[in-house]
Design an enzyme around this catalytic site. Structure first.
Site, short mmCIF file in Angstrom:
data_model
loop_
_atom_site.label_atom_id
_atom_site.label_comp_id
_atom_site.label_asym_id
_atom_site.label_seq_id
_atom_site.Cartn_x
_atom_site.Cartn_y
_atom_site.Cartn_z
N HIS A 90 0.82 -1.22 0.00
CA HIS A 90 0.00 0.00 0.00
C HIS A 90 0.85 1.27 0.00
O HIS A 90 0.35 2.34 -0.33
CB HIS A 90 -1.07 -0.01 1.10
CG HIS A 90 -0.61 0.29 2.49
ND1 HIS A 90 -0.31 -0.68 3.42
CD2 HIS A 90 -0.40 1.46 3.12
CE1 HIS A 90 0.05 -0.12 4.56
NE2 HIS A 90 0.01 1.18 4.41
N ASP A 226 1.15 -7.75 2.34
CA ASP A 226 1.24 -6.32 2.02
C ASP A 226 2.69 -5.86 1.85
O ASP A 226 3.22 -5.13 2.68
CB ASP A 226 0.53 -5.54 3.13
CG ASP A 226 0.27 -4.09 2.74
OD1 ASP A 226 0.83 -3.62 1.74
OD2 ASP A 226 -0.50 -3.43 3.46
N SER A 657 4.01 2.19 8.46
CA SER A 657 3.79 1.24 7.39
C SER A 657 5.09 1.00 6.67
O SER A 657 5.79 1.94 6.30
CB SER A 657 2.78 1.79 6.39
OG SER A 657 1.50 1.43 6.80
N1 ARG Z 1 -4.82 0.58 7.72
C1 ARG Z 1 -3.55 0.71 7.03
C2 ARG Z 1 -3.03 2.12 7.23
O1 ARG Z 1 -3.50 2.84 8.00
C3 ARG Z 1 -3.62 0.33 5.61
C4 ARG Z 1 -4.32 1.28 4.69
C5 ARG Z 1 -4.33 0.89 3.25
N2 ARG Z 1 -5.26 -0.20 2.97
C6 ARG Z 1 -6.61 -0.06 2.73
N3 ARG Z 1 -7.34 -1.12 2.51
N4 ARG Z 1 -7.20 1.11 2.70
O2 ARG Z 1 -2.46 2.86 6.52
N1 GLU Z 2 -1.31 1.39 7.58
C1 GLU Z 2 -0.65 2.40 8.33
C2 GLU Z 2 0.31 3.25 7.53
O1 GLU Z 2 0.17 3.43 6.37
C3 GLU Z 2 0.02 1.77 9.49
C4 GLU Z 2 -1.03 1.36 10.39
C5 GLU Z 2 -1.11 2.26 11.56
O2 GLU Z 2 -1.72 3.33 11.49
O3 GLU Z 2 -0.52 1.83 12.54
O4 GLU Z 2 1.19 3.89 8.02
#
Ligand code: ARG
Ligand code: GLU
Length: 739
Positions: A90, A226, A657
């Site tokens: 991502h 991921d 991330s």
């Molecule tokens: N929760 C993760 C973060 O905060 C992944 C976000 C990307 N993935 C998604 N399905 N939107 O960044």
């Molecule tokens: N998916 C998040 C990011 O892009 C990390 C997840 C979180 O917020 O800890 O940084």
């Protein structure tokens, strides 16, 4: 959360005397150059076999030399002597997308460069390494007096910073970044090197890299591979350079060996990266306002927006493609906020915050020398209370009309063009205008007008019903009178009468001579609406809100300073601010709610349990099915199963991330990519009982590269290691069962 710090001074021996509650807290995002003083002992007592200077050193290569700020928003790590770079799928998404076409769809099919020549340049992508960190507090506070408010301070900071940047020793190809820590009580300078030639090396297909997509986002148990691979290239003498065919892979000062041993429950792990933003030292009222007042409004509006988008996306394949990325980003924060508010409730965090506030006051009152701190908490409460309706109004307007609609972009386009004329003259204006006209079709490629109309209609209703009358945009009030309170009508007219909302309209308006263009723009209903809105926000709300926000910033700075002065026996870590941090914890499961225990590890079997043939979130690639059926995991499996992801009590946030999860010896064991939904309150209140980060198991990454994709040459480039598993926590299982 603050009270957890006191526990840390208790000798490690007693750690496991308390059944069902770990004394060690897992909390903290620590500065790498201060580990020796603050954390080394504890880390070693948890099983770490390294010294602080193996993690951060200015004299020799250390772990920090393998940690990269990736594109300014994510983290990545160097995993070979040829600067192979590992980060999340991502995080690489936009770059993978930019190399994708219908014929050659890298997102859908994956991509693996078979040699250096096939690695794909990524325009605009940067990789930043930290050379060293210096404390510059004294220089930054020169000329600052205690009573100075934030707005006065800012001017002096700017001056001091300019002086400092001239003074700090650095090479011509290095940069200096100075950041405030502990709410403005300390300052550190980061000397950095930024590489601008970063190329895409490999990515699994979305069905692996994004498996589970939004349904599984923030969710444990998780089965997403991921990850994606890049490479840093350097110019002459191994120095940063713009993209050139002649560049060669950077020779790094350090790279992470990759562990083949996996993890066991209780294992020490640390996560090294660039966490974005946290607010861990809020008083009770600060947390309450976010979780009980602001989150519900933001969530409520996004509920509606997401439902509308979903309806259109389900009805039409094209719309689904158009909106999937927008939907994902809206849903990401929406889901996080829901988890955050629920976590605060579930763990009684407000009561804990109250106790911390009470304790602070007791301490203040115990010594007349501290009487200056007497009113901090009540003053904060006061300011928060005054700010509440204004903060809420800001949320309403931002969520309703700025963040979740393409209409705002339609307005901004013309606003910027008008500004270009005023600020930079006719020539620039005409050039940009032509560009806009040329791109007119492109600009609406991903816009579905009926969907957008429905959103504006519905969120307008929510806003009008929810906002205080005196904070309602007067223009909107008049519009409602005009349309008899009919929000659908309001939205319909807004879109239908505007020239901004179609390619044809753009072409038409942009063919006018400037004077007429200006008139037409200013008469456009979308322009009028957003001009009124921004005027109201800037002059109706912000003058008052801004003062209160400044007061709060001042009070929070003083509160932080007071905490550190009053409780010298505690260790304080600064809130995240996108600078390099170390956080450490253990591999461990948790109890998300009564009667449920989450295991620490998932396996490929879980992918098959979730498998829905043809589904856009849960489809499985035939090759993966084949490998699963044959249990053909090569050297990467464990007892006939393929480990996939695991969780631990490392304190992470957005920006982490792509961060490496590192074992006791400095090897890569996992790749951080998310947190568990139940524990997303860790940004404002870390609680080891429910806060966990989610990592892809390194072995799954290797399996996908080697067995799934047949790109074994990339694995060969890495240094695989087989550290013996140290099962330091034999009694962990017994403890969990008891809890
Ligand atoms: N929760 C993760 C973060 O905060 C992944 C976000 C990307 N993935 C998604 N399905 N939107 O960044
Ligand atoms: N998916 C998040 C990011 O892009 C990390 C997840 C979180 O917020 O800890 O940084």
């Amino acid at each position: 959360m603050i009270q957890n710090h006191t526990f840390r001074s208790i000798p490690f021996l007693f750690l496991f005397l308390f059944v069902g509650q770990y004394l060690w807290a897992g909390e903290g995002m620590w500065l790498p150059h201060l580990l020796k003083a603050l954390n080394e002992k504890e880390m070693q007592s948890m099983g770490m076999k390294m010294k602080a200077e193996d993690i951060y050193s200015v004299n020799k290569g250390s772990l920090k030399d393998a940690i990269v700020h990736f594109g300014g928003g994510c983290t990545a790590e160097i995993i070979s002597d040829q600067s192979l770079l590992l980060t999340n799928h991502h995080c690489g998404y936009g770059y993978i997308q930019s190399h994708s076409t219908v014929e050659k769809n890298l997102l859908k099919n994956g991509f693996w460069a078979s040699d250096r020549k096939s690695e794909l340049p990524c325009k605009g992508l940067t990789a930043t390494l930290i050379v060293r960190i210096e404390d510059v507090t004294r220089d930054m506070l020169k000329g600052i007096t205690v009573s100075m408010k934030d707005n006065q301070r800012r001017l002096i900071y700017d001056q001091n910073q300019n002086e400092l940047i001239k003074k700090i020793a650095k090479e011509s190809y290095q940069d200096v970044v100075i950041r405030a820590f502990y709410n403005g009580n300390q300052f550190f300078a980061f000397i950095t090197e930024t590489y601008k030639d970063v190329r895409l090396v490999g990515t699994p297909p979305e069905s692996i890299g994004k498996f589970g997509a939004d349904t599984d986002n923030w969710v444990w148990p998780r089965h997403t591979g991921d990850f994606s691979l890049f490479r840093i290239y350097a110019g002459k003498n191994n120095l940063p350079a713009e993209y050139s065919e002649n560049n060669t892979p950077l020779k790094p000062r350090h790279f992470l060996p990759v562990s083949m041993s996996g993890v066991s429950e209780g294992d020490f792990t640390m996560v090294f990266g660039f966490p974005g933003r946290t607010n861990e030292y809020l008083t009770r009222e600060g947390v309450r306002q976010i979780t009980e007042v602001q989150n519900p409004v933001r969530i409520g509006i996004r509920d509606r927006v997401l439902k509308i988008m979903d309806k259109y996306m389900r009805a039409d394949e094209k719309t689904k493609i158009q909106y999937s990325s927008f939907y994902a980003s809206i849903a990401n924060a929406w889901k996080k906020w829901i988890g955050e508010s629920q976590g605060v409730k579930f763990t009684g965090a407000l009561d804990k915050k109250q106790k911390a506030d009470d304790e602070f006051l007791r301490k203040v009152n115990s010594n007349p020398a501290w009487s200056g701190y007497k009113n901090i908490i009540s003053d904060l409460e006061d300011n928060y209370a005054k700010l509440e309706p204004l903060a809420l109004a800001k949320d309403y307007y931002a969520e309703a009309y700025q963040r979740n609609t393409n209409l705002y972009g339609c307005y901004l386009r013309f606003k910027r063009l008008a500004e270009a004329y005023e600020g930079r003259g006719e020539e620039i204006y005409l050039k940009r205008r032509q560009e806009m006209t040329d791109q007119a079709e492109q600009l609406f490629k991903d816009v579905h007008i009926s969907l957008e109309k429905e959103i504006i209609a519905d969120v307008t209703r929510i806003l009008i019903d929810g906002i205080k009358t005196e904070l309602l945009l007067p223009y909107l009030r008049d519009q409602m009178k005009l349309y008899n309170g009919d929000c659908n009508k309001f939205s319909m007219e807004l879109f239908d009468r505007s020239m901004f909302t179609s390619a044809e309209g753009i072409r038409k308006i942009n063919s006018l001579p400037y004077a007429e263009w200006k008139k037409a723009v200013e008469a456009d209903p979308v322009y009028k609406f957003y001009e009124e809105l921004s005027y109201f926000l800037n002059y109706g709300i912000q003058p008052q809100a801004g003062l209160l926000e400044e007061n709060i910033a001042d009070l929070r700075r003083t509160h932080m300073a007071a905490l550190m002065e009053l409780f010298p026996e505690r260790r304080f870590y600064p809130d995240a601010n996108s600078t390099l941090r170390v956080t450490y914890g253990r591999v461990e499961g948790f109890r998300p709610r009564d009667g449920v225990w989450y295991q620490h590890q998932t396996y490929l079997d879980g992918v098959m349990e979730k498998y829905v043939p043809g589904d856009y979130e849960f489809d499985v690639h035939p090759r993966l099915l084949e490998l699963y059926r044959a249990k053909d995991y090569g050297p990467y499996g464990e007892m006939g199963k393929m480990p996939l992801a695991f969780i631990g009590s490392n304190h992470t946030t957005g920006g982490n991330s792509g961060s490496p999860a590192i074992d006791a010896y400095g090897n890569l064991v996992g790749l951080n990519f998310d947190r568990v939904w139940e524990g997303t309150m860790s940004d404002i209140n870390y609680d080891v009982s429910i806060c966990r980060n989610i990592m892809v198991d390194t072995r799954y990454i290797l399996f996908v590269i080697d067995k799934f994709a047949g790109a074994g040459h990339l694995v060969k480039e890495m240094k695989l290691v087989y550290p013996k598993k140290k099962n330091q926590r034999k009694n962990m299982n017994a403890m969990q069962k008891a809890s």
